[in-house]
Design an enzyme around this catalytic site. Structure first.
Site, PDB file in Angstrom:
ATOM      1  N   ALA A 167     -49.741 -53.937  25.665  1.00 41.97           N
ATOM      2  CA  ALA A 167     -48.367 -53.451  25.858  1.00 41.97           C
ATOM      3  C   ALA A 167     -47.362 -54.601  25.943  1.00 41.97           C
ATOM      4  CB  ALA A 167     -48.283 -52.591  27.119  1.00 41.97           C
TER       5      ALA A 167
ATOM      6  N   GLY B 164     -45.493 -58.490  24.784  1.00 46.59           N
ATOM      7  CA  GLY B 164     -44.658 -58.981  23.686  1.00 46.59           C
ATOM      8  C   GLY B 164     -45.470 -59.255  22.428  1.00 46.59           C
TER       9      GLY B 164
ATOM     10  N   ASN C 132     -52.703 -68.258  27.089  1.00 47.79           N
ATOM     11  CA  ASN C 132     -52.560 -69.686  27.391  1.00 47.79           C
ATOM     12  C   ASN C 132     -52.919 -70.008  28.840  1.00 47.79           C
ATOM     13  OD1 ASN C 132     -51.737 -71.276  25.155  1.00 47.79           O
ATOM     14  ND2 ASN C 132     -49.792 -70.177  25.108  1.00 47.79           N
TER      15      ASN C 132
ATOM     16  N   ASP D 139     -50.401 -72.457  15.035  1.00 51.77           N
ATOM     17  CA  ASP D 139     -50.117 -73.864  14.701  1.00 51.77           C
ATOM     18  C   ASP D 139     -50.225 -74.077  13.188  1.00 51.77           C
ATOM     19  OD1 ASP D 139     -49.861 -74.531  17.466  1.00 51.77           O
ATOM     20  OD2 ASP D 139     -52.041 -74.505  17.605  1.00 51.77           O
TER      21      ASP D 139
ATOM     22  N   HIS E 180     -54.439 -76.509  21.539  1.00 51.98           N
ATOM     23  CA  HIS E 180     -53.199 -75.736  21.382  1.00 51.98           C
ATOM     24  C   HIS E 180     -52.233 -76.029  22.533  1.00 51.98           C
ATOM     25  CE1 HIS E 180     -50.408 -72.646  20.267  1.00 51.98           C
ATOM     26  NE2 HIS E 180     -50.509 -72.099  21.462  1.00 51.98           N
TER      27      HIS E 180
ATOM     28  N   MET F  18     -46.556 -64.863  16.558  1.00 45.40           N
ATOM     29  CA  MET F  18     -47.922 -64.915  17.113  1.00 45.40           C
ATOM     30  C   MET F  18     -48.710 -63.677  16.706  1.00 45.40           C
ATOM     31  SD  MET F  18     -50.151 -66.588  18.684  1.00 45.40           S
ATOM     32  CE  MET F  18     -51.686 -65.856  18.122  1.00 45.40           C
TER      33      MET F  18
HETATM   34  N1  LIG Z   1     -52.476 -68.845  21.360  1.00 44.79           N
HETATM   35  C1  LIG Z   1     -51.225 -68.872  20.984  1.00 44.79           C
HETATM   36  O1  LIG Z   1     -50.883 -69.456  19.952  1.00 44.79           O
HETATM   37  C2  LIG Z   1     -50.171 -68.145  21.772  1.00 44.79           C
HETATM   38  C3  LIG Z   1     -48.915 -67.885  21.197  1.00 44.79           C
HETATM   39  C4  LIG Z   1     -47.968 -67.189  21.925  1.00 44.79           C
HETATM   40  C5  LIG Z   1     -48.269 -66.774  23.226  1.00 44.79           C
HETATM   41  N2  LIG Z   1     -49.480 -67.056  23.761  1.00 44.79           N
HETATM   42  C6  LIG Z   1     -49.829 -66.603  25.120  1.00 44.79           C
HETATM   43  O2  LIG Z   1     -50.141 -65.204  25.073  1.00 44.79           O
HETATM   44  C7  LIG Z   1     -49.940 -64.645  26.371  1.00 44.79           C
HETATM   45  C8  LIG Z   1     -49.144 -63.360  26.286  1.00 44.79           C
HETATM   46  O3  LIG Z   1     -47.846 -63.601  25.829  1.00 44.79           O
HETATM   47  P1  LIG Z   1     -46.788 -62.393  25.690  1.00 44.79           P
HETATM   48  O4  LIG Z   1     -45.552 -62.980  25.167  1.00 44.79           O
HETATM   49  O5  LIG Z   1     -47.413 -61.251  25.000  1.00 44.79           O
HETATM   50  O6  LIG Z   1     -46.585 -62.021  27.238  1.00 44.79           O
HETATM   51  P2  LIG Z   1     -46.064 -60.631  27.839  1.00 44.79           P
HETATM   52  O7  LIG Z   1     -45.766 -60.871  29.282  1.00 44.79           O
HETATM   53  O8  LIG Z   1     -44.997 -60.062  26.985  1.00 44.79           O
HETATM   54  O9  LIG Z   1     -47.322 -59.670  27.706  1.00 44.79           O
HETATM   55  C9  LIG Z   1     -48.498 -59.905  28.389  1.00 44.79           C
HETATM   56  C10 LIG Z   1     -49.167 -58.583  28.666  1.00 44.79           C
HETATM   57  O10 LIG Z   1     -50.363 -58.840  29.393  1.00 44.79           O
HETATM   58  C11 LIG Z   1     -50.517 -57.792  30.328  1.00 44.79           C
HETATM   59  N3  LIG Z   1     -51.432 -58.140  31.405  1.00 44.79           N
HETATM   60  C12 LIG Z   1     -51.186 -58.869  32.525  1.00 44.79           C
HETATM   61  N4  LIG Z   1     -52.298 -58.911  33.278  1.00 44.79           N
HETATM   62  C13 LIG Z   1     -53.248 -58.207  32.614  1.00 44.79           C
HETATM   63  C14 LIG Z   1     -54.596 -57.882  32.892  1.00 44.79           C
HETATM   64  N5  LIG Z   1     -55.197 -58.300  33.984  1.00 44.79           N
HETATM   65  N6  LIG Z   1     -55.260 -57.144  31.977  1.00 44.79           N
HETATM   66  C15 LIG Z   1     -54.646 -56.720  30.842  1.00 44.79           C
HETATM   67  N7  LIG Z   1     -53.373 -56.981  30.529  1.00 44.79           N
HETATM   68  C16 LIG Z   1     -52.692 -57.718  31.420  1.00 44.79           C
HETATM   69  C17 LIG Z   1     -49.098 -57.522  30.817  1.00 44.79           C
HETATM   70  O11 LIG Z   1     -49.002 -56.259  31.452  1.00 44.79           O
HETATM   71  C18 LIG Z   1     -48.318 -57.627  29.526  1.00 44.79           C
HETATM   72  O12 LIG Z   1     -48.188 -56.370  28.908  1.00 44.79           O
HETATM   73  C19 LIG Z   1     -49.262 -65.743  27.184  1.00 44.79           C
HETATM   74  O13 LIG Z   1     -50.213 -66.395  27.987  1.00 44.79           O
HETATM   75  C20 LIG Z   1     -48.732 -66.694  26.132  1.00 44.79           C
HETATM   76  O14 LIG Z   1     -48.573 -68.000  26.615  1.00 44.79           O
HETATM   77  C21 LIG Z   1     -50.431 -67.723  23.053  1.00 44.79           C
HETATM   78  O1  LIG Z   2     -45.435 -72.030  23.510  1.00 49.20           O
HETATM   79  C1  LIG Z   2     -45.956 -71.141  24.160  1.00 49.20           C
HETATM   80  O2  LIG Z   2     -45.967 -71.140  25.404  1.00 49.20           O
HETATM   81  C2  LIG Z   2     -46.589 -69.968  23.458  1.00 49.20           C
HETATM   82  C3  LIG Z   2     -47.535 -70.367  22.369  1.00 49.20           C
HETATM   83  O3  LIG Z   2     -48.551 -71.191  22.826  1.00 49.20           O
HETATM   84  C4  LIG Z   2     -46.852 -70.969  21.167  1.00 49.20           C
HETATM   85  O4  LIG Z   2     -47.338 -71.962  20.642  1.00 49.20           O
HETATM   86  O5  LIG Z   2     -45.840 -70.403  20.726  1.00 49.20           O
END
Ligand SMILES: NC(=O)c1ccc[n+]([C@@H]2O[C@H](COP(=O)([O-])OP(=O)(O)OC[C@H]3O[C@@H](n4cnc5c(N)ncnc54)[C@H](O)[C@@H]3O)[C@@H](O)[C@H]2O)c1
Ligand SMILES: O=C(O)C[C@H](O)C(=O)O
Length: 353
Positions: free
Chosen positions: A50, A52, A159, A190, A217, A268
Site C-alpha cells: 500500500a 509509495g 533500505n 541504479d 546501494h 523504483m
Molecule cells: N532498493 C531501492 O532501490 C529503493 C528505491 C526506493 C526506495 N527504497 C526503499 O523502499 C522502502 C519503501 O519506500 P516507499 O517510498 O514505498 O515508502 P512508503 O512509506 O510510501 O511505503 C512503505 C509501506 O510499507 C508499509 N509497512 C510498514 N511496516 C510494514 C510491515 N511491518 N509490514 C508490511 N508493510 C509495512 C507501510 O504501511 C507503507 O505502506 C524504503 O525503505 C525506501 O528507502 C528502496
Molecule cells: O534514495 C533513497 O533513499 C531511496 C532509494 O534507495 C533510491 O535510490 O532512490
C-alpha cells in the site's frame, strides 16, 4: 413500492438467473462467480503493497502476463488498494491481506516475494538512518517467508539494502531455509538511472544502453562501471566525474526534490518490475537472463556484493566476474568496499546479537 425496492428486485432476478443458488441473496456474491483463478503463471506477493512503491508496483505486476496470482500485504490500506487493482481486466487474480495476523496467509505458496515495506528517507538522511526501523520490519517479514514459502525467490527493496539483505540471510539461516541463490537485493534502479544519465550525456536512446553498476546501494558503494558499457563508449574525465556522482546520488536527487514527501517511488516501481519480470522469466526457464543484483558473492572478499548475475530456475545460477577495471574504478571499488563491509556487519550483528 419505492423506486429502490424495484431496482433491488430486478437485481435479485438477474442474480438468480446467473446463479440459481443466489435465490435468497439480493445480488450475485463474488463467491458465487464461476472463475476459480486457475490460469497458469506464477504466484507473487508484495509486502508493503500500500506504500509509495507498493501501489504502482502492484499495478504493474497485475499487468504482467507471467503472474497468475498477486497477493498484496501491508499493515494499512490493503483493502482499498486491492479492490482498486482487482478491477483491472488482466489475468492475475488479486487478493489483499491486512496486518500481521494475515501475513502468513499472504505468503503460503508464493513463487516470488517482493519487499518494499519500510520507511523512506527525508532530506538530510542517509539510507543507514532508516536501519533502526526497517531492520525490524525486514526481520519479521523474512521470518514469515522462511515459514510459509521457504523456496520463494525474495527481492529485497527496503533500505538500507546493503544491510537488509544480510539481515534476511541471517533470518533464513536461523530458520534453516537459507538458499543464497534465492535472495536478491534490488539494485536495478541504479542501473536504470545509469542507463538514463549516460544516454543523456551521449545523446542516444537509454533503451540502447547497458551500464553495469556494481558494489551496493548507497552513495559511494554504488559503482557504475563506465568502462564496460555496451555499446562501448568513452568519456572525458569530467564526464566520468559527473556521471559517477549523478548515479551515486540519484536517490538523494529525488529525496530533495520531493522535499519531505518521501523518496523514489515511480522509477523504483518501474525498476522493481523490470527486475521481478527477469526473475519470473528465469523461473520459467528462459535462458541468458543477466541482471545486476546485490547477492551473496565471492566476487570480492565481502560476503555480499552487487554485480552482474545470471538468473535461472533456481535463482542466481552464476555470478559473473567484475571484468577489467580502469584505475578510477579500482580506486572507487576500494572506497566502496570499506563502507559496504561496515553495513554488512551491521546487518549480520542485528540478528546475531
Ligand atoms: N532498493 C531501492 O532501490 C529503493 C528505491 C526506493 C526506495 N527504497 C526503499 O523502499 C522502502 C519503501 O519506500 P516507499 O517510498 O514505498 O515508502 P512508503 O512509506 O510510501 O511505503 C512503505 C509501506 O510499507 C508499509 N509497512 C510498514 N511496516 C510494514 C510491515 N511491518 N509490514 C508490511 N508493510 C509495512 C507501510 O504501511 C507503507 O505502506 C524504503 O525503505 C525506501 O528507502 C528502496
Ligand atoms: O534514495 C533513497 O533513499 C531511496 C532509494 O534507495 C533510491 O535510490 O532512490
Amino acid at each position: 413500492m419505492d423506486a429502490n425496492s424495484g431496482v433491488n428486485r430486478r437485481i435479485a432476478m438477474i442474480a438468480t438467473h446467473l446463479c440459481p443458488q443466489a435465490e435468497d441473496d439480493i445480488c450475485l456474491r463474488r463467491s458465487h462467480c464461476r472463475a476459480k483463478g486457475g490460469a497458469p503463471g506464477f504466484k507473487v506477493a508484495i509486502l508493503g503493497a500500500a506504500g509509495g512503491i507498493g501501489q504502482p508496483l502492484a499495478m504493474l505486476m497485475k499487468m504482467n502476463p507471467l503472474v497468475s496470482v498477486l497477493h498484496l500485504y501491508d499493515v494499512v490500506n490493503t483493502p482499498g488498494v486491492t479492490a482498486d487493482i482487482s478491477h483491472m481486466d488482466t489475468g492475475a487474480v488479486v487478493r489483499g491481506f491486512l496486518g500481521q495476523q494475515q501475513l502468513e496467509d499472504a505468503l503460503i505458496g508464493m513463487d516470488l516475494v517482493i519487499i518494499p515495506a519500510g520507511v523512506p528517507r527525508k532530506p538530510g538522511m542517509t539510507r543507514d538512518d532508516l536501519f533502526n526501523i526497517n531492520a525490524g520490519i525486514v526481520k519479521t517479514l523474512c521470518e514469515a517467508i522462511a515459514k510459509c514459502c521457504p523456496k520463494a525467490i525474495v527481492n529485497v527493496i527496503s533500505n538500507p539494502v546493503n544491510s537488509t539483505v544480510p539481515i534476511a540471510a541471517e533470518v533464513f539461516k536461523r530458520a534453516g531455509s537459507y538458499d543464497p541463490k534465492r535472495l536478491l537485493g534490488v539494485t536495478m534502479l541504479d542501473v536504470v538511472r545509469a542507463n538514463t544519465f549516460v544516454a543523456e550525456v551521449l545523446g542516444v536512446d537509454p533503451r540502447d544502453m547497458d551500464v553495469p553498476v556494481v558494489g551496493g546501494h548507497a552513495g559511494i558503494t554504488i559503482l557504475p562501471l563506465l568502462s564496460q558499457i555496451k555499446p562501448p563508449c568513452s568519456f572525458t574525465p569530467k564526464e566520468t566525474e559527473y556521471l559517477t556522482d549523478r548515479i551515486q546520488n540519484g536517490g538523494t536527487e529525488v529525496v530533495e526534490a520531493k522535499a519531505g514527501a518521501g523518496s523514489a517511488t515511480l522509477s523504483m516501481a518501474y525498476a522493481a518490475v523490470k527486475f521481478a519480470d527477469a526473475c519470473l522469466h528465469a523461473l520459467r526457464g528462459d535462458a541468458g537472463i543477466i541482471q545486476c543484483a546485490y547477492v551473496a558473492s565471492q566476487v570480492t572478499e565481502l560476503p555480499f556484493f552487487a554485480s552482474k548475475v545470471r538468473l535461472g530456475r533456481g535463482g542466481v545460477e552464476e555470478i559473473l566476474p567484475l571484468g577489467p577495471l580502469n584505475d578510477y574504478e579500482r580506486e572507487s571499488l576500494e572506497k566502496a568496499k570499506k563502507e559496504l563491509a561496515e553495513s554488512i556487519e551491521k546487518g549480520i550483528s542485528f540478528i546475531r546479537k
